[in-house]
Design a protein around this motif. Structure first.
Motif, short mmCIF file in Angstrom:
data_model
loop_
_atom_site.label_atom_id
_atom_site.label_comp_id
_atom_site.label_asym_id
_atom_site.label_seq_id
_atom_site.Cartn_x
_atom_site.Cartn_y
_atom_site.Cartn_z
N LEU A 1 29.35 60.50 44.31
CA LEU A 1 29.95 62.01 45.92
C LEU A 1 29.90 61.05 47.42
CD1 LEU A 1 32.70 63.75 45.14
CD2 LEU A 1 30.55 65.48 44.75
N PRO A 2 29.96 60.75 48.24
CA PRO A 2 30.69 61.01 49.37
C PRO A 2 30.45 62.06 49.19
CG PRO A 2 31.55 58.54 49.11
CD PRO A 2 31.14 59.78 47.37
N VAL A 3 29.55 62.87 50.92
CA VAL A 3 30.11 64.07 51.22
C VAL A 3 29.85 64.15 52.46
CG1 VAL A 3 29.65 65.45 48.77
CG2 VAL A 3 27.96 65.28 50.53
N GLY A 4 30.67 64.74 53.50
CA GLY A 4 29.94 65.26 54.82
C GLY A 4 31.33 66.10 55.26
N PHE A 5 31.71 65.09 56.57
CA PHE A 5 33.32 65.61 56.93
C PHE A 5 34.31 64.94 57.64
CE2 PHE A 5 29.67 68.32 58.33
CZ PHE A 5 29.18 69.42 57.82
N ARG A 6 34.85 65.21 57.64
CA ARG A 6 36.20 64.07 58.01
C ARG A 6 36.33 63.80 58.98
NH1 ARG A 6 41.21 68.26 55.62
NH2 ARG A 6 39.33 68.46 54.19
N ALA A 7 37.00 62.15 58.92
CA ALA A 7 37.28 61.69 60.59
C ALA A 7 38.37 62.53 61.45
CB ALA A 7 36.85 60.47 60.36
N GLU A 8 38.50 62.60 62.57
CA GLU A 8 39.62 62.74 62.96
C GLU A 8 41.10 61.89 63.08
OE1 GLU A 8 40.77 66.15 64.63
OE2 GLU A 8 39.37 66.95 63.89
N ASP A 9 40.30 60.92 62.62
CA ASP A 9 41.02 59.68 62.80
C ASP A 9 41.82 58.87 61.03
OD1 ASP A 9 38.90 58.49 62.31
OD2 ASP A 9 39.10 56.69 63.84
N ASP A 10 40.96 60.31 60.43
CA ASP A 10 41.80 59.77 58.86
C ASP A 10 43.33 59.86 58.66
OD1 ASP A 10 42.04 59.55 56.36
OD2 ASP A 10 40.58 60.36 55.64
N PHE A 11 43.79 58.82 58.46
CA PHE A 11 44.77 58.97 58.32
C PHE A 11 45.76 59.56 57.17
CE2 PHE A 11 44.10 56.14 54.72
CZ PHE A 11 45.07 56.06 53.92
N MET A 12 45.03 60.30 56.47
CA MET A 12 45.23 61.54 54.35
C MET A 12 44.36 62.40 55.81
SD MET A 12 46.05 59.47 52.45
CE MET A 12 45.78 60.68 50.86
N LYS A 13 44.38 62.91 56.81
CA LYS A 13 44.02 64.28 57.34
C LYS A 13 45.04 65.22 57.00
CE LYS A 13 43.01 65.24 61.05
NZ LYS A 13 43.23 66.13 61.86
N ASP A 14 46.10 64.87 57.50
CA ASP A 14 47.08 65.69 57.61
C ASP A 14 48.12 65.70 56.39
OD1 ASP A 14 45.53 67.04 59.66
OD2 ASP A 14 46.16 65.52 60.80
N LEU A 15 47.48 65.00 56.09
CA LEU A 15 49.13 64.31 55.08
C LEU A 15 49.40 65.38 53.97
CD1 LEU A 15 48.94 60.68 54.16
CD2 LEU A 15 50.48 62.18 55.67
N LYS A 16 50.30 66.02 53.93
CA LYS A 16 51.31 66.65 52.65
C LYS A 16 50.04 66.18 51.23
CE LYS A 16 54.87 69.39 54.36
NZ LYS A 16 56.24 69.29 53.88
N LYS A 17 49.64 67.31 50.49
CA LYS A 17 48.78 67.17 49.01
C LYS A 17 50.02 67.00 47.66
CE LYS A 17 45.82 69.29 47.97
NZ LYS A 17 44.66 67.83 47.63
N VAL A 18 49.95 65.93 47.17
CA VAL A 18 51.29 65.99 46.65
C VAL A 18 50.67 66.33 45.17
CG1 VAL A 18 52.77 63.93 45.05
CG2 VAL A 18 52.20 63.47 47.58
N ARG A 19 51.48 66.94 44.33
CA ARG A 19 51.50 67.65 43.06
C ARG A 19 52.74 67.86 42.34
NH1 ARG A 19 47.34 66.08 44.36
NH2 ARG A 19 45.15 66.97 43.78
N LYS A 20 52.75 68.17 41.29
CA LYS A 20 54.25 68.27 40.49
C LYS A 20 54.10 69.63 39.80
CE LYS A 20 52.02 64.93 35.99
NZ LYS A 20 52.06 65.89 35.14
N ASN A 21 55.16 70.24 40.25
CA ASN A 21 55.61 71.75 39.68
C ASN A 21 55.01 72.19 38.65
OD1 ASN A 21 56.98 73.98 39.01
ND2 ASN A 21 58.35 73.24 41.08
N ILE A 22 54.61 73.55 39.49
CA ILE A 22 52.95 74.66 38.55
C ILE A 22 54.06 74.12 37.19
CG2 ILE A 22 53.95 76.65 39.73
CD1 ILE A 22 50.52 76.80 38.74
N ASN A 23 55.29 74.15 36.90
CA ASN A 23 56.36 74.53 36.13
C ASN A 23 56.42 73.02 34.69
OD1 ASN A 23 55.95 77.51 36.27
ND2 ASN A 23 58.30 77.00 37.89
N ASP A 24 55.73 71.92 35.48
CA ASP A 24 55.15 70.79 34.78
C ASP A 24 54.67 71.06 34.71
OD1 ASP A 24 58.01 70.70 35.25
OD2 ASP A 24 57.95 69.84 37.00
#
Length: 210
Positions: A181-204
């Motif tokens: 488990l690498p730990v630290g702080f995200r880089a400002e240019d991490d392409f994943m930083k501002d992407l919406k989280k993808v998860r199933k609908n909670i009812n599913d």
């Protein structure tokens, strides 16, 4: 942030800011959280290595499927389990219980004998699988604590355990690495930083049985 907001904030970081480092206080929180992780029977068949050494981290990259987060992160947490699980591990746990709780032997001994007998009937492969499951519990706990503490992380299975063993001299400590488990702080240019989280609908993903 609330707990849910913190979990929404968390993601598996693809690029760390290699100029930012966790404070000693933050590392101590992660160490305490690891030590307080729930484990089966409370036996804690786990050891966590805390690595903060850029040269060593760079050396480990090629043995981690070339995942650059290993070199970029502030610290690398390596979760290890015993290479061989022995009766002494169980006995030491009960010595600790007696020391901390002052529990009489007549109460402890039946449970201790049950565990010793149970583990004696398992193969080392079965014990490996059981211990590795405990490491996943610890990993999940650390991911949640990281989110709450605003520490970025990236859980990894993709590495060569034998090479980690060789470089970190783990066999001499009766340890084998199973998760990192690498730990630290995200880089400002991490392409994943501002992407919406993808998860199933909670009812599913959650079913209620009343």
């Amino acid at each position: 942030m609330t707990t849910i907001e913190s979990l929404q904030w968390r993601y598996a970081v693809k690029k760390f800011d290699e100029n930012k480092y966790l404070s000693e206080k933050q590392i101590n929180i992660l160490k305490e959280a690891f030590n307080l992780t729930a484990t089966s029977y409370g036996l804690q068949p786990l050891t966590m290595l805390v690595i903060k050494n850029k040269e060593l981290q760079k050396q480990l990259v090629k043995h981690s499927w070339n995942q650059q987060q290993i070199a970029q992160a502030s610290h690398i947490l390596v979760l290890c389990i015993p290479k061989e699980h022995t009766q002494e591990d169980v006995e030491n746990y009960f010595k600790l219980v007696k020391n901390i709780r002052n529990t009489p032997d007549e109460i402890l001994n039946p449970f201790k004998e049950f565990l010793i007998d149970s583990f004696s009937q398992k193969t080392q492969e079965e014990l490996f699988s059981w211990n590795k499951n405990q490491a996943y519990i610890a990993l999940g706990n650390l991911l949640t604590v990281c989110a709450v503490e605003k520490i970025d992380s990236c859980p990894m299975e993709g590495f060569i355990p034998e090479k980690y063993d060789e470089i970190l001299d783990l066999s001499s400590k009766n340890l084998q690495p199973v998760l990192i488990l690498p730990v630290g702080f995200r880089a400002e240019d991490d392409f994943m930083k501002d992407l919406k989280k993808v998860r199933k609908n909670i009812n599913d993903s959650v079913l209620h049985i009343d």
